[in-house]
Design a protein around this motif. Structure first.
Motif, short mmCIF file in Angstrom:
data_model
loop_
_atom_site.label_atom_id
_atom_site.label_comp_id
_atom_site.label_asym_id
_atom_site.label_seq_id
_atom_site.Cartn_x
_atom_site.Cartn_y
_atom_site.Cartn_z
N GLU A 67 0.82 -1.22 0.00
CA GLU A 67 0.00 0.00 0.00
C GLU A 67 0.86 1.27 0.00
OE1 GLU A 67 -2.43 -0.65 3.40
OE2 GLU A 67 -3.77 -2.07 2.36
N LYS A 68 2.04 1.18 0.59
CA LYS A 68 2.94 2.34 0.62
C LYS A 68 3.40 2.75 -0.77
CE LYS A 68 4.56 1.37 5.31
NZ LYS A 68 5.66 0.85 6.14
N PHE A 69 3.27 1.83 -1.72
CA PHE A 69 3.63 2.13 -3.11
C PHE A 69 2.41 2.52 -3.95
CE2 PHE A 69 7.28 -0.17 -1.60
CZ PHE A 69 8.35 0.41 -2.27
N GLY A 70 1.25 2.54 -3.32
CA GLY A 70 0.04 2.91 -4.05
C GLY A 70 -0.69 1.75 -4.69
N ILE A 71 -0.29 0.52 -4.34
CA ILE A 71 -0.93 -0.68 -4.88
C ILE A 71 -2.20 -0.98 -4.08
CG2 ILE A 71 -0.65 -3.18 -5.23
CD1 ILE A 71 2.39 -2.64 -5.52
N HIS A 72 -3.28 -1.29 -4.78
CA HIS A 72 -4.52 -1.72 -4.11
C HIS A 72 -4.27 -3.10 -3.48
CE1 HIS A 72 -6.94 1.43 -6.04
NE2 HIS A 72 -6.26 1.18 -7.14
N THR A 73 -4.91 -3.38 -2.36
CA THR A 73 -4.68 -4.66 -1.69
C THR A 73 -5.97 -5.33 -1.25
OG1 THR A 73 -4.42 -3.63 0.48
CG2 THR A 73 -2.42 -3.91 -0.82
N ILE A 74 -5.91 -6.63 -1.13
CA ILE A 74 -7.01 -7.44 -0.61
C ILE A 74 -6.43 -8.42 0.40
CG2 ILE A 74 -8.68 -9.28 -1.15
CD1 ILE A 74 -9.11 -7.90 -3.86
N HIS A 75 -6.99 -8.41 1.62
CA HIS A 75 -6.58 -9.38 2.63
C HIS A 75 -7.28 -10.70 2.32
CE1 HIS A 75 -6.31 -10.63 7.13
NE2 HIS A 75 -5.32 -11.11 6.43
N PHE A 76 -6.54 -11.62 1.72
CA PHE A 76 -7.12 -12.86 1.19
C PHE A 76 -7.52 -13.82 2.30
CE2 PHE A 76 -7.27 -17.05 -0.66
CZ PHE A 76 -7.75 -16.85 -1.95
N LYS A 77 -8.78 -14.24 2.26
CA LYS A 77 -9.28 -15.27 3.19
C LYS A 77 -9.72 -16.51 2.43
CE LYS A 77 -10.70 -11.90 6.69
NZ LYS A 77 -10.30 -10.67 5.98
N ASN A 78 -10.38 -16.32 1.31
CA ASN A 78 -10.77 -17.43 0.44
C ASN A 78 -11.08 -16.86 -0.95
OD1 ASN A 78 -13.74 -16.76 0.30
ND2 ASN A 78 -13.56 -17.16 2.51
N GLN A 79 -11.23 -17.73 -1.93
CA GLN A 79 -11.40 -17.26 -3.29
C GLN A 79 -12.69 -16.45 -3.46
OE1 GLN A 79 -12.39 -20.07 -6.33
NE2 GLN A 79 -11.38 -18.90 -7.95
N ALA A 80 -13.79 -16.93 -2.88
CA ALA A 80 -15.06 -16.23 -3.04
C ALA A 80 -14.99 -14.81 -2.49
CB ALA A 80 -16.17 -17.01 -2.34
N GLN A 81 -14.38 -14.65 -1.33
CA GLN A 81 -14.24 -13.33 -0.71
C GLN A 81 -13.35 -12.44 -1.57
OE1 GLN A 81 -10.92 -13.15 1.07
NE2 GLN A 81 -11.06 -10.94 1.42
N ALA A 82 -12.27 -13.01 -2.12
CA ALA A 82 -11.36 -12.23 -2.96
C ALA A 82 -12.04 -11.77 -4.24
CB ALA A 82 -10.12 -13.06 -3.28
N ILE A 83 -12.83 -12.66 -4.84
CA ILE A 83 -13.56 -12.29 -6.06
C ILE A 83 -14.52 -11.14 -5.79
CG2 ILE A 83 -15.36 -13.10 -7.65
CD1 ILE A 83 -13.90 -15.82 -7.70
N GLU A 84 -15.21 -11.21 -4.67
CA GLU A 84 -16.15 -10.16 -4.30
C GLU A 84 -15.41 -8.81 -4.14
OE1 GLU A 84 -19.18 -9.05 -0.62
OE2 GLU A 84 -18.61 -11.13 -0.96
N GLU A 85 -14.26 -8.83 -3.50
CA GLU A 85 -13.51 -7.60 -3.29
C GLU A 85 -12.88 -7.10 -4.58
OE1 GLU A 85 -11.36 -6.84 0.22
OE2 GLU A 85 -12.26 -8.50 1.34
N LEU A 86 -12.48 -8.02 -5.45
CA LEU A 86 -11.93 -7.62 -6.75
C LEU A 86 -13.00 -6.90 -7.56
CD1 LEU A 86 -9.83 -10.76 -7.72
CD2 LEU A 86 -8.94 -8.44 -7.44
N ARG A 87 -14.20 -7.41 -7.51
CA ARG A 87 -15.30 -6.78 -8.26
C ARG A 87 -15.60 -5.37 -7.76
NH1 ARG A 87 -18.92 -12.35 -8.67
NH2 ARG A 87 -17.85 -13.16 -10.55
N LYS A 88 -15.42 -5.16 -6.46
CA LYS A 88 -15.62 -3.81 -5.91
C LYS A 88 -14.59 -2.84 -6.45
CE LYS A 88 -17.63 -5.37 -1.49
NZ LYS A 88 -17.36 -5.53 -0.03
N LEU A 89 -13.43 -3.39 -6.88
CA LEU A 89 -12.38 -2.57 -7.46
C LEU A 89 -12.52 -2.46 -8.98
CD1 LEU A 89 -9.35 -3.88 -5.36
CD2 LEU A 89 -10.36 -1.59 -5.22
N GLY A 90 -13.60 -3.02 -9.50
CA GLY A 90 -13.85 -2.94 -10.93
C GLY A 90 -13.25 -4.05 -11.76
#
Length: 201
Positions: free
Chosen positions: A175-198
């Motif tokens: 994040e200090k470099f300006g990269i978006h991040t997702i705290h990965f817990k499982n694939q379904a949760q990650a997909i949901e958060e990826l979609r929020k980022l477009g």
């Protein structure tokens, strides 16, 4: 717009199942606890991943942590291939994302020994568009140098990248470099958060 997805490996594309592996030897709970403290939970494990010490030096360091279980340490670390298990979704997910135009990179703390002995569980690597395994460049997450190296090597625009990792301190480093991040817990949760980022995940 997000163009690049960066994946941690352990507990994201493959599971780091050290506890299950240690239990497979039939050790008592006391020995399991001592093994964990002497090896995977010790800061020296990070040095393993950084690739600045030989396998022999790291092994001796673990033994020095608890000389009373030298036999068990040598036995469990003789071949660590069963410590990593690839997730079934890894290759299909990577190929699906690439098919939608996303670049897929990896950024993982990994020792050379584990890379060789866990090769069968890391068969998704050839499908990816590149990345960094820590031992190759002698830097580990969350050292700033590893993120800068990834950005430079692949000419990344940080604001167009998403990094998925199961460890918060590694995400904070990105994040200090300006990269978006997702705290990965499982694939379904990650997909949901990826979609929020477009991301069309």
């Amino acid at each position: 717009m997000i163009t690049t997805l960066i994946f941690d490996i352990g507990n994201v594309l493959a599971d780091f199942i050290w506890e299950e592996y240690y239990r497979s030897f039939g050790f008592t709970e006391e020995i399991l606890d001592r093994l964990a403290k002497a090896t995977v939970k010790d800061p020296m494990w990070n040095e393993y991943d950084r690739g600045v010490m030989t396998d022999e030096e790291v092994l001796q360091g673990f033994i020095d942590n608890d000389p009373g279980i030298e036999r068990e340490i040598r036995l469990t670390l003789k071949d660590v291939g069963a410590m990593v298990r690839r997730n079934d979704y890894a290759i299909p997910w990577i190929k699906e994302l690439q098919g939608k135009g996303y670049r897929c990179l990896y950024l993982s703390n990994f020792s050379e020994k584990a890379r060789k002995e866990c090769a069968a569980s890391m068969d998704f690597l050839p499908y990816m568009d590149g990345g960094i395994l820590s031992y190759q460049d002698k830097v580990i997450k969350p050292m700033p140098e590893i993120y800068q190296l990834l950005i430079d090597r692949y000419q990344l625009v940080p604001e167009e990248c998403v990094f998925m990792d199961d460890t918060l301190r590694n995400l904070e480093g990105a994040e200090k470099f300006g990269i978006h991040t997702i705290h990965f817990k499982n694939q379904a949760q990650a997909i949901e958060e990826l979609r929020k980022l477009g991301v069309d995940a």
